[in-house]
Design a protein around this motif. Structure first.
Motif, PDB file in Angstrom:
ATOM      1  N   VAL A  75       0.873  -1.185   0.004  1.00  0.00           N
ATOM      2  CA  VAL A  75       0.123   0.131  -0.024  1.00  0.00           C
ATOM      3  C   VAL A  75       0.925   1.223   0.018  1.00  0.00           C
ATOM      4  O   VAL A  75       0.451   2.222  -0.504  1.00  0.00           O
ATOM      5  CB  VAL A  75      -0.797  -0.040   1.195  1.00  0.00           C
ATOM      6  CG1 VAL A  75      -1.576   1.232   1.791  1.00  0.00           C
ATOM      7  CG2 VAL A  75      -1.907  -1.080   1.017  1.00  0.00           C
ATOM      8  N   LEU A 107      -1.869  -5.448  -7.130  1.00  0.00           N
ATOM      9  CA  LEU A 107      -3.359  -5.261  -6.747  1.00  0.00           C
ATOM     10  C   LEU A 107      -3.751  -5.986  -5.754  1.00  0.00           C
ATOM     11  O   LEU A 107      -4.670  -5.540  -5.276  1.00  0.00           O
ATOM     12  CB  LEU A 107      -3.919  -5.285  -8.107  1.00  0.00           C
ATOM     13  CG  LEU A 107      -3.470  -4.500  -9.356  1.00  0.00           C
ATOM     14  CD1 LEU A 107      -4.308  -4.852 -10.575  1.00  0.00           C
ATOM     15  CD2 LEU A 107      -3.575  -3.243  -9.065  1.00  0.00           C
ATOM     16  N   ILE A 128      -5.615  -4.442  -2.704  1.00  0.00           N
ATOM     17  CA  ILE A 128      -6.803  -3.697  -3.003  1.00  0.00           C
ATOM     18  C   ILE A 128      -8.107  -4.439  -2.979  1.00  0.00           C
ATOM     19  O   ILE A 128      -7.893  -5.704  -3.510  1.00  0.00           O
ATOM     20  CB  ILE A 128      -6.508  -2.836  -4.303  1.00  0.00           C
ATOM     21  CG1 ILE A 128      -5.420  -2.046  -4.486  1.00  0.00           C
ATOM     22  CG2 ILE A 128      -7.915  -2.074  -4.786  1.00  0.00           C
ATOM     23  CD1 ILE A 128      -5.021  -1.333  -5.573  1.00  0.00           C
ATOM     24  N   GLY A 131     -11.779  -0.192   0.857  1.00  0.00           N
ATOM     25  CA  GLY A 131     -10.813  -0.035  -0.323  1.00  0.00           C
ATOM     26  C   GLY A 131      -9.939  -1.318  -0.070  1.00  0.00           C
ATOM     27  O   GLY A 131      -9.048  -1.636  -0.882  1.00  0.00           O
ATOM     28  N   VAL A 179      -5.449  -0.350   1.522  1.00  0.00           N
ATOM     29  CA  VAL A 179      -5.219   1.121   0.961  1.00  0.00           C
ATOM     30  C   VAL A 179      -6.061   1.960   1.888  1.00  0.00           C
ATOM     31  O   VAL A 179      -5.637   3.281   2.006  1.00  0.00           O
ATOM     32  CB  VAL A 179      -5.979   1.508  -0.406  1.00  0.00           C
ATOM     33  CG1 VAL A 179      -4.516   1.129  -1.362  1.00  0.00           C
ATOM     34  CG2 VAL A 179      -7.034   0.975  -0.663  1.00  0.00           C
ATOM     35  N   ARG A 209      -5.818   4.073  -4.320  1.00  0.00           N
ATOM     36  CA  ARG A 209      -6.182   2.779  -5.184  1.00  0.00           C
ATOM     37  C   ARG A 209      -5.694   3.090  -6.649  1.00  0.00           C
ATOM     38  O   ARG A 209      -5.112   2.318  -7.590  1.00  0.00           O
ATOM     39  CB  ARG A 209      -7.467   2.467  -5.029  1.00  0.00           C
ATOM     40  CG  ARG A 209      -8.012   1.298  -6.171  1.00  0.00           C
ATOM     41  CD  ARG A 209      -9.164   0.782  -5.726  1.00  0.00           C
ATOM     42  NE  ARG A 209     -10.232   1.407  -5.567  1.00  0.00           N
ATOM     43  CZ  ARG A 209     -11.665   1.336  -5.039  1.00  0.00           C
ATOM     44  NH1 ARG A 209     -11.788   0.028  -4.472  1.00  0.00           N
ATOM     45  NH2 ARG A 209     -12.494   2.232  -5.193  1.00  0.00           N
ATOM     46  N   ARG A 210      -6.200   4.306  -7.175  1.00  0.00           N
ATOM     47  CA  ARG A 210      -5.898   4.777  -8.577  1.00  0.00           C
ATOM     48  C   ARG A 210      -4.331   4.710  -8.969  1.00  0.00           C
ATOM     49  O   ARG A 210      -4.002   4.285 -10.028  1.00  0.00           O
ATOM     50  CB  ARG A 210      -6.410   6.304  -8.643  1.00  0.00           C
ATOM     51  CG  ARG A 210      -6.488   6.827 -10.044  1.00  0.00           C
ATOM     52  CD  ARG A 210      -7.269   6.288 -10.897  1.00  0.00           C
ATOM     53  NE  ARG A 210      -6.613   5.424 -11.975  1.00  0.00           N
ATOM     54  CZ  ARG A 210      -7.035   4.392 -12.672  1.00  0.00           C
ATOM     55  NH1 ARG A 210      -8.076   4.075 -12.358  1.00  0.00           N
ATOM     56  NH2 ARG A 210      -6.197   3.620 -13.252  1.00  0.00           N
ATOM     57  N   LYS A 265      -2.997   1.279  -9.368  1.00  0.00           N
ATOM     58  CA  LYS A 265      -3.403   0.634 -10.571  1.00  0.00           C
ATOM     59  C   LYS A 265      -2.616   1.245 -11.679  1.00  0.00           C
ATOM     60  O   LYS A 265      -2.310   0.477 -12.538  1.00  0.00           O
ATOM     61  CB  LYS A 265      -5.015   0.904 -10.870  1.00  0.00           C
ATOM     62  CG  LYS A 265      -5.868   0.034 -10.055  1.00  0.00           C
ATOM     63  CD  LYS A 265      -7.366  -0.033 -10.353  1.00  0.00           C
ATOM     64  CE  LYS A 265      -8.110  -1.042  -9.428  1.00  0.00           C
ATOM     65  NZ  LYS A 265      -9.591  -0.863  -9.829  1.00  0.00           N
TER      66      LYS A 265
END
Lengths: 429, 146
Positions: A86, A251, A254, A301, A304, A317-318, A321
């Motif tokens: 994270v 990922l 998340i 989330g 995160v 998160r964005r 990604k």
């Protein structure tokens, strides 16, 4: 008080000077583990699951987490940092993974070991081994969220057999990192310090009091909040090539990141402790037929949203990604997977200890006494206003009645009731 | 003798509140310190009884009674009643409308599930008078669910 501390260690603690007794935390606590005592929000040790909801909501920052300080590095001859994945989502602008990891290393670590090594292994073992075992109770529940695990112990003991008996990514990473470092450096286990950089209050507690294993291989936990500032100053120079992460592994923390790579249709990923409770209720009642895997994460989330993060979970998160797009796909060979399953079978990365239920919600150990107490509570509730204002120090009128019947919080008074009877006594004019 | 009784009203067609009664039952049993496998059985049975009232009846009540030896759920509704109780006990038999089935209810498992989750199940019903169901689970030590 000190005795209590030893019996129920919690990373979540109260800074009494800052607490104004506002009742915000009473209301969000998913296990009703907070009571105001003399105007201060005290935690009931046996009920707290370290989810950190109270830390997040407190307007005065009176709830905090105990973590280690940087000084802990001095206790070891060789230090390894395992940053939670994270961390990669915490920095705005174009900061690359290697730049961040280099900045962590510069804090004073000899080595960086990525948690993604652990997430890869967990996915491979669950997908290729645990899911293939028809004897394992369905849905299989993720073991990765320590707050969710404690919640299940307290509120859903019937679902304990469903928990995937595999270690968490950090713990797996810690074991591998230590074993490798011993081989490579010649230092002993005790001379090597593995330090986790954590977004999570519950993980801190799990390092001191592990669930499902005898002893954690993590020697210290630094709060991501504390590390953030130290890293900021180190960003930008002499970046080393440190990351080995793949798309899937990045990922993983998340929400959905654990279920998705398993390649099954029937998984459900739920984030936020209150929503997790609702779905566990459904699972316990057999209402979700055909569900193969349940991923429940206490924080919004997923990790995160951890209480020790800096960045907003949606922005983090964005960012993660975007970073994941530049990483290679995870393509484990059959040999690698086979080796990982062997590691699991041997117990090296497995939850080898039973996770016991904790019946902390019961009124009494003796059912006859329980029934008597319940009857008293029922009677008291008829007399209480039922508005759950929290002024008495308990989160609800029912909790107030329970505390009195159990003989706890003896000084609590219902102010609404007192006012009503006062108004009645006033002479009509 | 120590025993305790709770009465819950259940409304017809109230799918928003459906399940609330069985949740309350579960919470009470947990606080009493009942064995978790028994709690699970009782709450599944109570849920089925509750949903039967919501889906099939014109409304009714669920009563929870706890004594040190037995937990009893009684479900009473005001009709229309079950024409053939024996047939209704069969797995998959249902009189639920397509609309209700679309929502995932009315799979014909209600009474069979109640039977599976109880030590004793009594169903009395006739058309016009409503249905009366008693579900009992024993609390004796050593007699714990599947």
């Amino acid at each position: 008080m000190n005795k209590m501390k030893e019996k129920y260690f919690h990373s979540v603690v109260l800074d009494a000077d800052r607490c104004v007794g506002c009742t915000s935390c009473l209301k969000v606590c998913p296990t009703e583990a907070i009571r105001l005592k003399e105007g201060k929000a005290c935690i009931i040790g046996e009920k707290c699951i370290d989810c950190g909801e109270c830390i997040r909501i407190c307007p005065n920052h009176a709830k905090n987490a105990v973590t280690d300080s940087k000084e802990i590095l001095k206790n070891y001859k060789y230090t390894i940092a395992i940053p939670s994945l994270v961390l990669y989502g915490q920095f705005r602008g174009n900061v690359g993974i290697n730049e961040m990891l280099t900045a962590v290393k510069k804090i004073g670590f000899d080595e960086i070991f990525e948690a993604s090594v652990g997430t890869e292994i967990i996915t491979n073992v669950i997908k290729n081994h645990i899911l293939r075992n028809p004897e394992k109770k369905r849905p299989i529940i993720n073991s990765s969220c320590p707050a969710a695990l404690r919640l299940i112990q307290i509120r859903f003991p019937e679902l304990l057999p469903n928990i995937a008996d595999i270690e968490t990514p950090v713990e797996i990473a810690a074991r591998l990192a230590k074993a490798e470092a011993v081989r490579r450096t010649g230092f002993s286990m005790e001379e090597i310090g593995v330090i986790y950089i954590s977004p999570c209050t519950a993980r801190m507690t799990s390092v001191k009091h592990p669930i499902g294993i005898k002893k954690s291989y993590i020697d210290g936990v630094l709060s991501m909040k504390d590390v953030y500032g130290m890293m900021l100053r180190n960003l930008g120079s002499n970046t080393e090539d440190l990351t080995r992460s793949t798309k899937e592994s990045l990922l993983w923390p998340i929400i959905g990141g654990q279920g998705e790579p398993l390649g099954i249709k029937n998984y459900l990923a739920v984030d936020g402790i209150h929503e997790v409770i609702k779905i566990l209720e459904e699972i316990e009642m057999d209402k979700l037929e055909g569900l193969e895997f349940f991923e429940g994460m206490a924080c919004v989330g997923g990790c995160v949203g951890g209480p020790l993060t800096i960045e907003n979970p949606f922005i983090a998160r964005r960012r993660m990604k975007t970073l994941a797009k530049g990483l290679p796909d995870s393509n484990p060979s059959d040999e690698e997977i086979k080796g990982q399953i062997e590691m699991y079978k041997s117990g090296f990365i497995r939850l080898t200890e039973a996770i016991e239920p904790k019946a902390v919600m019961r009124l009494d150990d003796d059912i006859c006494k329980s029934i008597k107490k319940m009857e008293k509570i029922k009677e008291m509730l008829k007399d209480l206003p039922g508005i759950d204002c929290g002024v008495c120090g308990a989160p609800t009128c029912k909790a107030f009645a329970e505390d009195i019947v159990k003989g706890e919080n003896r000084n609590a008074v219902c102010i609404v009731k007192t006012m009503k009877s006062f108004n009645k006594e006033k002479p009509q004019s | 003798m120590e025993d305790i009784k709770y009465v819950f009203d259940v409304k017809k067609d109230d799918f928003v509140r459906a399940g609330e009664t069985s949740s309350k039952v579960k919470k009470i049993l947990r606080e009493l310190g009942i064995d978790s496998s028994i709690i699970r059985k009782i709450s599944i049975a109570a849920y089925e009884a509750e949903m039967n009232i919501v889906i099939h009846s014109t409304g009714g009540q669920i009563v929870l009674e706890i004594t040190p030896g037995v937990i009893r759920i009684t479900a009473n509704d005001r009709g229309p009643g079950i024409a053939d109780v024996e047939l209704a006990m069969k797995e998959g038999y249902s009189t639920a409308t397509d609309r209700v089935r679309e929502m995932g209810f009315g799979a014909g498992m209600g009474l069979p599930n109640m039977k599976r989750c109880s030590d004793r199940l009594y169903v009395t019903s006739s058309e016009g008078t409503g249905t009366h169901i008693v579900i009992e689970v024993d609390l004796k030590a050593g007699e714990q669910g599947e």
